[in-house]
Motif scaffolding. Structure first.
Motif, PDB file in Angstrom:
ATOM      1  N   THR A   1       0.808  -1.224   0.000  1.00  0.00           N
ATOM      2  CA  THR A   1       0.000   0.000   0.000  1.00  0.00           C
ATOM      3  C   THR A   1       0.838   1.270   0.000  1.00  0.00           C
ATOM      4  O   THR A   1       0.285   2.368   0.049  1.00  0.00           O
ATOM      5  CB  THR A   1      -0.911   0.016   1.239  1.00  0.00           C
ATOM      6  OG1 THR A   1      -0.094  -0.153   2.410  1.00  0.00           O
ATOM      7  CG2 THR A   1      -1.942  -1.097   1.186  1.00  0.00           C
ATOM      8  N   THR A   2       2.153   1.153  -0.071  1.00  0.00           N
ATOM      9  CA  THR A   2       3.027   2.299   0.193  1.00  0.00           C
ATOM     10  C   THR A   2       2.918   3.411  -0.835  1.00  0.00           C
ATOM     11  O   THR A   2       3.263   4.558  -0.548  1.00  0.00           O
ATOM     12  CB  THR A   2       4.496   1.844   0.284  1.00  0.00           C
ATOM     13  OG1 THR A   2       4.860   1.172  -0.937  1.00  0.00           O
ATOM     14  CG2 THR A   2       4.699   0.876   1.447  1.00  0.00           C
TER      15      THR A   2
ATOM     16  N   CYS B   1      -2.184   7.303  -1.250  1.00  0.00           N
ATOM     17  CA  CYS B   1      -2.393   8.416  -0.324  1.00  0.00           C
ATOM     18  C   CYS B   1      -3.150   7.982   0.927  1.00  0.00           C
ATOM     19  O   CYS B   1      -3.897   7.002   0.920  1.00  0.00           O
ATOM     20  CB  CYS B   1      -3.181   9.528  -1.021  1.00  0.00           C
ATOM     21  SG  CYS B   1      -2.347  10.251  -2.434  1.00  0.00           S
ATOM     22  N   ASP B   2      -2.988   8.768   1.977  1.00  0.00           N
ATOM     23  CA  ASP B   2      -3.719   8.536   3.215  1.00  0.00           C
ATOM     24  C   ASP B   2      -5.226   8.589   2.943  1.00  0.00           C
ATOM     25  O   ASP B   2      -5.712   9.465   2.213  1.00  0.00           O
ATOM     26  CB  ASP B   2      -3.376   9.605   4.250  1.00  0.00           C
ATOM     27  CG  ASP B   2      -1.926   9.550   4.699  1.00  0.00           C
ATOM     28  OD1 ASP B   2      -1.173   8.701   4.191  1.00  0.00           O
ATOM     29  OD2 ASP B   2      -1.557  10.376   5.566  1.00  0.00           O
TER      30      ASP B   2
ATOM     31  N   PRO C   1       4.312  -6.123   6.958  1.00  0.00           N
ATOM     32  CA  PRO C   1       4.371  -4.749   6.444  1.00  0.00           C
ATOM     33  C   PRO C   1       3.020  -4.262   5.933  1.00  0.00           C
ATOM     34  O   PRO C   1       2.742  -3.054   5.982  1.00  0.00           O
ATOM     35  CB  PRO C   1       5.413  -4.828   5.315  1.00  0.00           C
ATOM     36  CG  PRO C   1       5.519  -6.271   4.961  1.00  0.00           C
ATOM     37  CD  PRO C   1       5.232  -7.012   6.221  1.00  0.00           C
TER      38      PRO C   1
ATOM     39  N   ASP D   1       1.259  -3.005   8.911  1.00  0.00           N
ATOM     40  CA  ASP D   1       1.895  -1.778   9.392  1.00  0.00           C
ATOM     41  C   ASP D   1       1.344  -0.537   8.693  1.00  0.00           C
ATOM     42  O   ASP D   1       1.347   0.556   9.270  1.00  0.00           O
ATOM     43  CB  ASP D   1       3.412  -1.834   9.176  1.00  0.00           C
ATOM     44  CG  ASP D   1       4.121  -2.778  10.139  1.00  0.00           C
ATOM     45  OD1 ASP D   1       3.520  -3.149  11.164  1.00  0.00           O
ATOM     46  OD2 ASP D   1       5.285  -3.137   9.856  1.00  0.00           O
ATOM     47  N   ASP D   2       0.887  -0.677   7.443  1.00  0.00           N
ATOM     48  CA  ASP D   2       0.556   0.514   6.652  1.00  0.00           C
ATOM     49  C   ASP D   2      -0.887   0.597   6.203  1.00  0.00           C
ATOM     50  O   ASP D   2      -1.354   1.686   5.855  1.00  0.00           O
ATOM     51  CB  ASP D   2       1.470   0.585   5.423  1.00  0.00           C
ATOM     52  CG  ASP D   2       1.411   1.933   4.718  1.00  0.00           C
ATOM     53  OD1 ASP D   2       1.678   2.957   5.385  1.00  0.00           O
ATOM     54  OD2 ASP D   2       1.089   1.964   3.515  1.00  0.00           O
ATOM     55  N   VAL D   3      -1.619  -0.513   6.208  1.00  0.00           N
ATOM     56  CA  VAL D   3      -2.944  -0.493   5.588  1.00  0.00           C
ATOM     57  C   VAL D   3      -3.899   0.475   6.279  1.00  0.00           C
ATOM     58  O   VAL D   3      -4.732   1.112   5.631  1.00  0.00           O
ATOM     59  CB  VAL D   3      -3.557  -1.911   5.531  1.00  0.00           C
ATOM     60  CG1 VAL D   3      -3.888  -2.441   6.922  1.00  0.00           C
ATOM     61  CG2 VAL D   3      -4.804  -1.916   4.646  1.00  0.00           C
TER      62      VAL D   3
ATOM     63  N   ARG E   1      -3.346   3.330   7.302  1.00  0.00           N
ATOM     64  CA  ARG E   1      -3.091   4.680   6.802  1.00  0.00           C
ATOM     65  C   ARG E   1      -3.907   4.978   5.550  1.00  0.00           C
ATOM     66  O   ARG E   1      -4.388   6.102   5.370  1.00  0.00           O
ATOM     67  CB  ARG E   1      -1.592   4.834   6.505  1.00  0.00           C
ATOM     68  CG  ARG E   1      -1.199   6.192   5.930  1.00  0.00           C
ATOM     69  CD  ARG E   1       0.262   6.211   5.508  1.00  0.00           C
ATOM     70  NE  ARG E   1       0.549   5.263   4.446  1.00  0.00           N
ATOM     71  CZ  ARG E   1       0.284   5.465   3.154  1.00  0.00           C
ATOM     72  NH1 ARG E   1      -0.293   6.593   2.764  1.00  0.00           N
ATOM     73  NH2 ARG E   1       0.593   4.550   2.254  1.00  0.00           N
ATOM     74  N   VAL E   2      -4.054   3.995   4.667  1.00  0.00           N
ATOM     75  CA  VAL E   2      -4.728   4.251   3.390  1.00  0.00           C
ATOM     76  C   VAL E   2      -6.240   4.037   3.461  1.00  0.00           C
ATOM     77  O   VAL E   2      -6.946   4.301   2.495  1.00  0.00           O
ATOM     78  CB  VAL E   2      -4.138   3.384   2.252  1.00  0.00           C
ATOM     79  CG1 VAL E   2      -2.660   3.673   2.077  1.00  0.00           C
ATOM     80  CG2 VAL E   2      -4.398   1.904   2.476  1.00  0.00           C
TER      81      VAL E   2
ATOM     82  N   ASN F   1      -1.202  -2.520  15.503  1.00  0.00           N
ATOM     83  CA  ASN F   1      -1.324  -1.414  14.556  1.00  0.00           C
ATOM     84  C   ASN F   1      -2.674  -0.708  14.668  1.00  0.00           C
ATOM     85  O   ASN F   1      -3.066   0.036  13.767  1.00  0.00           O
ATOM     86  CB  ASN F   1      -1.117  -1.933  13.132  1.00  0.00           C
ATOM     87  CG  ASN F   1       0.336  -2.226  12.815  1.00  0.00           C
ATOM     88  OD1 ASN F   1       1.132  -1.303  12.586  1.00  0.00           O
ATOM     89  ND2 ASN F   1       0.716  -3.488  12.823  1.00  0.00           N
TER      90      ASN F   1
ATOM     91  N   ARG G   1     -10.374   0.184  11.715  1.00  0.00           N
ATOM     92  CA  ARG G   1      -9.665   1.020  12.679  1.00  0.00           C
ATOM     93  C   ARG G   1     -10.573   1.382  13.849  1.00  0.00           C
ATOM     94  O   ARG G   1     -11.799   1.428  13.695  1.00  0.00           O
ATOM     95  CB  ARG G   1      -9.173   2.308  12.006  1.00  0.00           C
ATOM     96  CG  ARG G   1      -8.064   2.038  10.993  1.00  0.00           C
ATOM     97  CD  ARG G   1      -7.413   3.286  10.529  1.00  0.00           C
ATOM     98  NE  ARG G   1      -8.352   4.136   9.767  1.00  0.00           N
ATOM     99  CZ  ARG G   1      -8.047   5.340   9.306  1.00  0.00           C
ATOM    100  NH1 ARG G   1      -6.859   5.835   9.535  1.00  0.00           N
ATOM    101  NH2 ARG G   1      -8.923   6.039   8.618  1.00  0.00           N
TER     102      ARG G   1
END
Length: 209
Positions: A104-105, A108-109, A150, A153-155, A157-158, A185, A209
């Motif tokens: 997902t890096t 955008c957020d 990973p 760690d990032d999902v 955010r998006v 996370n 979330r």
């Protein structure tokens, strides 16, 4: 990265030999893109029951684009992402806009209402791995969670504020450990589908979330 010994081109494809002959991967007929299987169908079936028309959706590790295509058929504005350039091309041929990206890096957020991921999850010892695209599509490292960690760690955010991610998890990768990683996370997890097979049980976990 090389596939069966052929040198990589800048676009990620394997080069022909210096005499113009096909790469070793082409000669061997090696499959370069993961094709839909039981895990893909389980994930897609679970997600299309929850996706809504107009949802912005991302299918991580899209492979042939099967899950993304199913979401598009359900009315979502779905795109695929994959590091494998062959997968991006095949997804596009199957009607799925695809971006060559690492998980997902690149996004955008808060960009997506729905994110799906059928990760490479087979536990594989380092000395048993082959350095080719299909290996990357299957091998999850020693504990099966090399790509899952990973991603978790990032999902978050998006995801849009009310968004959800749907992760395919195998019993081979220790689902409890995956849930613990999600919790670290800030993600709540709920099992929404499962299917038993001779050597593993497949789960679809909803992450919010």
């Amino acid at each position: 990265m090389t596939d069966g010994g052929g040198a990589d081109r800048p676009d990620g494809g394997e080069a022909e030999g210096s005499d113009g002959t096909p790469s070793l991967a082409d000669q061997r007929g090696v499959e370069r893109v993961y094709q839909p299987a039981e895990d893909s169908k389980l994930l897609a079936d679970a997600v299309v029951e929850r996706v809504e028309a107009g949802d912005r959706a991302l299918d991580v590790g899209t492979g042939s684009g099967y899950v993304a295509a199913r979401m598009r058929d359900a009315g979502a504005d779905a795109v695929g992402a994959d590091l494998n350039p062959h997968a991006c091309r095949q997804a596009a041929e199957n009607g799925v806009p695809a971006v060559r990206a690492d998980l997902t890096t690149a996004f955008c957020d808060g960009a997506f209402d729905v994110v799906t991921f059928n990760p490479p999850y087979l536990p594989t010892e380092p000395d048993q791995e082959w350095d080719d695209w299909m290996e990357r599509a299957l091998s999850g490292g020693e504990d099966g969670r090399a790509a899952i960690e990973p991603f978790l760690d990032d999902v978050g955010r998006v995801l849009a504020p009310d968004g959800a991610a749907y992760l395919l998890v195998s019993s081979l990768t220790d689902p409890d450990a995956v849930r613990e990683l999600a919790a670290k996370n800030g993600l709540e997890s709920e099992e929404i589908a499962s299917e038993s097979h001779p050597f593993e049980t497949l789960l679809v976990v909803e992450l919010t979330r």
